[in-house]
Scaffold this active site. Structure first.
Site, PDB file in Angstrom:
ATOM      1  N   GLY A 239       0.675  -1.161   0.072  1.00  0.00           N
ATOM      2  CA  GLY A 239      -0.160   0.150   0.052  1.00  0.00           C
ATOM      3  C   GLY A 239       0.855   1.303   0.013  1.00  0.00           C
ATOM      4  O   GLY A 239       0.352   2.382  -0.221  1.00  0.00           O
ATOM      5  N   GLU A 275       3.826  -6.703   1.628  1.00  0.00           N
ATOM      6  CA  GLU A 275       3.400  -7.102   0.545  1.00  0.00           C
ATOM      7  C   GLU A 275       3.322  -5.860  -0.551  1.00  0.00           C
ATOM      8  O   GLU A 275       2.231  -5.532  -1.108  1.00  0.00           O
ATOM      9  CB  GLU A 275       2.028  -7.842   0.664  1.00  0.00           C
ATOM     10  CG  GLU A 275       1.764  -8.939   1.297  1.00  0.00           C
ATOM     11  CD  GLU A 275       0.429  -9.251   1.668  1.00  0.00           C
ATOM     12  OE1 GLU A 275      -0.566  -8.417   1.372  1.00  0.00           O
ATOM     13  OE2 GLU A 275       0.094 -10.161   2.353  1.00  0.00           O
ATOM     14  N   PRO A 276       4.513  -5.105  -0.708  1.00  0.00           N
ATOM     15  CA  PRO A 276       4.296  -3.922  -1.807  1.00  0.00           C
ATOM     16  C   PRO A 276       4.218  -4.452  -2.869  1.00  0.00           C
ATOM     17  O   PRO A 276       4.921  -5.365  -3.345  1.00  0.00           O
ATOM     18  CB  PRO A 276       5.747  -3.269  -1.425  1.00  0.00           C
ATOM     19  CG  PRO A 276       6.672  -4.390  -0.857  1.00  0.00           C
ATOM     20  CD  PRO A 276       5.757  -5.475  -0.189  1.00  0.00           C
ATOM     21  N   GLY A 277       3.342  -3.810  -3.902  1.00  0.00           N
ATOM     22  CA  GLY A 277       3.520  -3.894  -5.152  1.00  0.00           C
ATOM     23  C   GLY A 277       3.862  -2.711  -6.017  1.00  0.00           C
ATOM     24  O   GLY A 277       4.984  -2.686  -6.302  1.00  0.00           O
ATOM     25  N   ARG A 278       3.023  -1.775  -5.789  1.00  0.00           N
ATOM     26  CA  ARG A 278       3.331  -0.384  -6.612  1.00  0.00           C
ATOM     27  C   ARG A 278       4.619   0.196  -6.560  1.00  0.00           C
ATOM     28  O   ARG A 278       5.223   0.862  -7.226  1.00  0.00           O
ATOM     29  CB  ARG A 278       2.174   0.625  -5.988  1.00  0.00           C
ATOM     30  CG  ARG A 278       2.077   1.777  -7.179  1.00  0.00           C
ATOM     31  CD  ARG A 278       1.064   2.981  -6.395  1.00  0.00           C
ATOM     32  NE  ARG A 278      -0.260   2.169  -6.088  1.00  0.00           N
ATOM     33  CZ  ARG A 278      -1.227   2.330  -6.768  1.00  0.00           C
ATOM     34  NH1 ARG A 278      -1.528   2.851  -7.697  1.00  0.00           N
ATOM     35  NH2 ARG A 278      -2.403   1.682  -6.313  1.00  0.00           N
ATOM     36  N   TYR A 318      -9.539   5.393 -12.417  1.00  0.00           N
ATOM     37  CA  TYR A 318      -9.258   5.959 -10.989  1.00  0.00           C
ATOM     38  C   TYR A 318      -9.069   7.506 -11.055  1.00  0.00           C
ATOM     39  O   TYR A 318      -8.649   8.165 -10.247  1.00  0.00           O
ATOM     40  CB  TYR A 318      -8.152   5.242  -9.999  1.00  0.00           C
ATOM     41  CG  TYR A 318      -8.017   3.933 -10.391  1.00  0.00           C
ATOM     42  CD1 TYR A 318      -8.979   2.875  -9.655  1.00  0.00           C
ATOM     43  CD2 TYR A 318      -6.989   3.310 -10.795  1.00  0.00           C
ATOM     44  CE1 TYR A 318      -9.121   1.468  -9.278  1.00  0.00           C
ATOM     45  CE2 TYR A 318      -7.149   1.739 -11.043  1.00  0.00           C
ATOM     46  CZ  TYR A 318      -8.090   1.059 -10.306  1.00  0.00           C
ATOM     47  OH  TYR A 318      -7.732  -0.211 -10.239  1.00  0.00           O
ATOM     48  N   CYS A 346     -13.543   4.074 -28.743  1.00  0.00           N
ATOM     49  CA  CYS A 346     -14.609   4.905 -28.816  1.00  0.00           C
ATOM     50  C   CYS A 346     -15.232   5.051 -27.728  1.00  0.00           C
ATOM     51  O   CYS A 346     -16.449   4.763 -27.632  1.00  0.00           O
ATOM     52  CB  CYS A 346     -15.394   4.033 -30.051  1.00  0.00           C
ATOM     53  SG  CYS A 346     -14.469   3.381 -31.482  1.00  0.00           S
ATOM     54  N   GLU A 347     -14.816   5.744 -26.722  1.00  0.00           N
ATOM     55  CA  GLU A 347     -15.541   6.240 -25.583  1.00  0.00           C
ATOM     56  C   GLU A 347     -14.873   7.431 -25.131  1.00  0.00           C
ATOM     57  O   GLU A 347     -13.567   7.702 -25.140  1.00  0.00           O
ATOM     58  CB  GLU A 347     -15.324   5.330 -24.250  1.00  0.00           C
ATOM     59  CG  GLU A 347     -15.533   3.851 -24.599  1.00  0.00           C
ATOM     60  CD  GLU A 347     -15.738   3.111 -23.186  1.00  0.00           C
ATOM     61  OE1 GLU A 347     -15.815   3.678 -22.373  1.00  0.00           O
ATOM     62  OE2 GLU A 347     -15.755   1.824 -23.640  1.00  0.00           O
ATOM     63  N   TYR A 375      -0.045  -2.187 -12.249  1.00  0.00           N
ATOM     64  CA  TYR A 375      -1.227  -2.050 -12.551  1.00  0.00           C
ATOM     65  C   TYR A 375      -1.450  -1.354 -14.071  1.00  0.00           C
ATOM     66  O   TYR A 375      -2.439  -0.601 -14.225  1.00  0.00           O
ATOM     67  CB  TYR A 375      -2.115  -1.192 -11.545  1.00  0.00           C
ATOM     68  CG  TYR A 375      -1.910  -1.856 -10.064  1.00  0.00           C
ATOM     69  CD1 TYR A 375      -2.327  -3.082  -9.887  1.00  0.00           C
ATOM     70  CD2 TYR A 375      -1.216  -1.133  -9.315  1.00  0.00           C
ATOM     71  CE1 TYR A 375      -2.268  -3.574  -8.519  1.00  0.00           C
ATOM     72  CE2 TYR A 375      -0.926  -1.584  -7.838  1.00  0.00           C
ATOM     73  CZ  TYR A 375      -1.491  -2.895  -7.460  1.00  0.00           C
ATOM     74  OH  TYR A 375      -1.264  -3.283  -6.238  1.00  0.00           O
TER      75      TYR A 375
HETATM   76  N1  LLP Z   1      -1.992  -6.898  -0.633  1.00  0.00           N
HETATM   77  C1  LLP Z   1      -3.053  -7.053  -0.771  1.00  0.00           C
HETATM   78  C2  LLP Z   1      -3.674  -7.861  -0.040  1.00  0.00           C
HETATM   79  C3  LLP Z   1      -3.661  -6.167  -1.926  1.00  0.00           C
HETATM   80  O1  LLP Z   1      -4.910  -6.356  -2.079  1.00  0.00           O
HETATM   81  C4  LLP Z   1      -2.762  -5.461  -2.435  1.00  0.00           C
HETATM   82  C5  LLP Z   1      -3.451  -4.566  -3.659  1.00  0.00           C
HETATM   83  C6  LLP Z   1      -1.363  -5.322  -2.178  1.00  0.00           C
HETATM   84  C7  LLP Z   1      -1.025  -6.056  -1.395  1.00  0.00           C
HETATM   85  C8  LLP Z   1      -0.334  -4.163  -3.143  1.00  0.00           C
HETATM   86  O2  LLP Z   1      -0.688  -3.093  -2.742  1.00  0.00           O
HETATM   87  P1  LLP Z   1       0.347  -1.906  -3.238  1.00  0.00           P
HETATM   88  O3  LLP Z   1       1.636  -1.859  -2.482  1.00  0.00           O
HETATM   89  O4  LLP Z   1       0.692  -2.161  -4.742  1.00  0.00           O
HETATM   90  O5  LLP Z   1      -0.408  -0.790  -3.342  1.00  0.00           O
HETATM   91  N2  LLP Z   1      -5.321  -1.418  -9.706  1.00  0.00           N
HETATM   92  C9  LLP Z   1      -5.192  -0.343  -8.612  1.00  0.00           C
HETATM   93  C10 LLP Z   1      -4.762  -0.856  -7.344  1.00  0.00           C
HETATM   94  C11 LLP Z   1      -5.196  -2.031  -6.689  1.00  0.00           C
HETATM   95  C12 LLP Z   1      -4.625  -2.568  -5.671  1.00  0.00           C
HETATM   96  C13 LLP Z   1      -5.515  -3.962  -5.027  1.00  0.00           C
HETATM   97  N3  LLP Z   1      -4.397  -4.736  -4.124  1.00  0.00           N
HETATM   98  C14 LLP Z   1      -4.443   0.716  -8.959  1.00  0.00           C
HETATM   99  O6  LLP Z   1      -4.024   0.807 -10.262  1.00  0.00           O
HETATM  100  O7  LLP Z   1      -4.532   1.835  -8.697  1.00  0.00           O
END
Ligand code: LLP
Length: 422
Positions: A239, A275-278, A318, A346-347, A375
């Site tokens: 997050g 659990e970092p993604g972004r 978003y 086309c939107e 994402y």
């Molecule tokens: N752990 C869990 C349980 C999650 O649901 C998520 C993201 C993460 C970790 C990773 O979060 P991050 O570090 O990436 O913020 N599609 C959206 C974001 C959806 C996030 C869903 N869950 C966007 O493009 O902003």
């Protein structure tokens, strides 16, 4: 910091000119920087050095095999949310004991797959899921390690579509019921409780909501231990946000985040997972697109690109901001022009930016969307029968296509006609 910089008037991805990749693979495409991916992973790994820990990359943000391999080699675990992600992680060489399984709706088939293939833990989100997992584990003669994802009822102060930690959200077990659910878990022979999980949302730009949630986790840890549960592992979710508009955003650094975790949870002696993604993948990727037309409207000019909402849906979904920069660096002092930057779908929702000030563009010019690694490709579709765009990985002065653009024939051949229409 990333590794997409101007050198001698041209935008580079590490040591490769972006225009050279465009010439080789065509536009639009995604390009990722190995050095940025590993650097961001390392920042988190260092930030948690005070404890036993594992950084599990939320691969929902970017799940290409090559990217997973880069991070796995750097020592990352993976956070997966489906059988498909689990199998991708395994295929990339991640061992089961470094994979955590999150998600609110795991099916019995997915549980079985992960139990048989090896799993670090399941983050369980409800009693029915817990009972289902117990049954699957017992049927296999195995014991499933679990945490329970608690919903701390904290406002993450982020976009409503990506906030997950309020009681109205579908995620986790209300913290008020946690003791009862842990008591139930302790009676199930197919499960072994190892800890607590929490994730309150994505693109958080302040530490305060995390801290509020983690303080509740600290308190719950003490309570559950007093109840006789062994709590040895805390999964703190992902997050942490990134600066999408570089000119005016400065979210907290991983080091600040780690220091806050140590302050709020360090005394408990638990192993820490995040659990970092972004933050790992976001600024490690660009989407590169070409201007097809510059069109004058009644009161504005439109930049019509060959990339569209199906390739990068975040602005449409978003209202997300992505910095959009020219691939040829403008000469110092060049006046900007104002455009609505749009795709060909086309939107009207196929709009990347309204009234954006960028250097004047002509047809054929290349632009790069920054912070598109997370994402981006994973949320792409073939809407309007536009084939999925390729992904490219850069490593120093090398680049390679890590997912090729399907041909129109390949795309069409995925459909099949029923007998009665042949
Ligand atoms: N752990 C869990 C349980 C999650 O649901 C998520 C993201 C993460 C970790 C990773 O979060 P991050 O570090 O990436 O913020 N599609 C959206 C974001 C959806 C996030 C869903 N869950 C966007 O493009 O902003």
């Amino acid at each position: 910091m990333d590794h997409f910089t101007y050198r001698g008037g041209a935008l580079f991805a590490e040591d490769v000119p972006v225009a050279e990749i465009a010439a080789a693979v065509g536009t639009p495409f995604y390009v990722y920087s190995t050095a940025t991916l590993t650097r961001h992973f390392q920042l988190f790994d260092d930030a948690l050095a005070f404890a036993d820990h594992l950084v599990c990359f939320a691969m929902k943000s970017l799940s290409n095999q090559a990217v997973l391999r880069v991070l796995a080699q750097a020592g990352a675990g993976m956070d997966v949310v489906s059988a498909g992600e689990y199998l991708r992680a395994k295929a990339a060489g991640v061992p089961g004991d470094k994979i955590v399984f999150s998600g609110v709706g795991k099916t019995a088939d997915e549980m079985r797959l992960a139990l048989e293939g090896g799993i670090r833990q399941f983050n369980v989100e409800s009693e029915p899921e817990m009972i289902a997992l117990d049954a699957v584990a017992q049927s296999l003669g195995l014991v499933a390690p679990i945490t329970l994802r608690i919903n701390p009822d904290v406002d993450a102060k982020t976009h409503a579509k990506i906030a997950t930690g309020k009681s109205e959200n579908k995620f986790g077990i209300p913290i008020s019921r946690a003791r009862d659910v842990y008591a139930l878990a302790a009676t199930l022979r197919g499960l072994k409780v190892v800890g607590i999980d929490v994730h309150i949302g994505s693109q958080l730009t302040e530490l305060a909501p995390f801290e509020a949630a983690y303080a509740k986790v600290a308190e719950l840890t003490e309570t559950l231990r007093a109840d006789g549960h062994e709590i040895t592992r805390l999964d703190l979710g992902g997050g942490l946000g990134i600066p999408y508009a570089r000119s005016n955003e400065a979210p907290p650094l991983p080091s600040d985040y780690g220091a806050m975790i140590e302050r709020t949870l360090g005394h408990l002696g638990c192993e820490i997972e995040i659990e970092p993604g972004r933050l790992i993948s976001g600024n490690a990727g660009l989407m590169v697109s070409k201007v097809i037309y510059v069109k004058s409207g009644e009161d504005r000019d439109f930049l019509i690109l060959d990339g569209a909402m199906n390739d990068l849906i975040r602005p449409a979904m978003y209202d997300a901001w992505h910095d959009i920069v020219p691939v040829v660096e403008p000469a110092p002092g060049t006046a900007t022009a104002r455009y609505d930057i749009v795709g060909p779908v086309c939107e009207s929702g196929d709009t990347f930016a309204k009234g954006r000030e960028i250097p004047p563009m002509v047809a054929g010019d290349l632009v790069a969307f920054r912070s598109a690694g997370a994402y981006g490709a994973v949320m792409a579709s073939e809407y309007n029968s536009r084939p999925l765009i390729p992904e490219v990985l850069v490593h120093g002065d090398q680049f390679a296509v890590i997912r090729k653009r399907p041909s129109y024939e390949e795309m069409i051949a995925r459909d099949s006609l029923p007998e009665w229409l042949e």
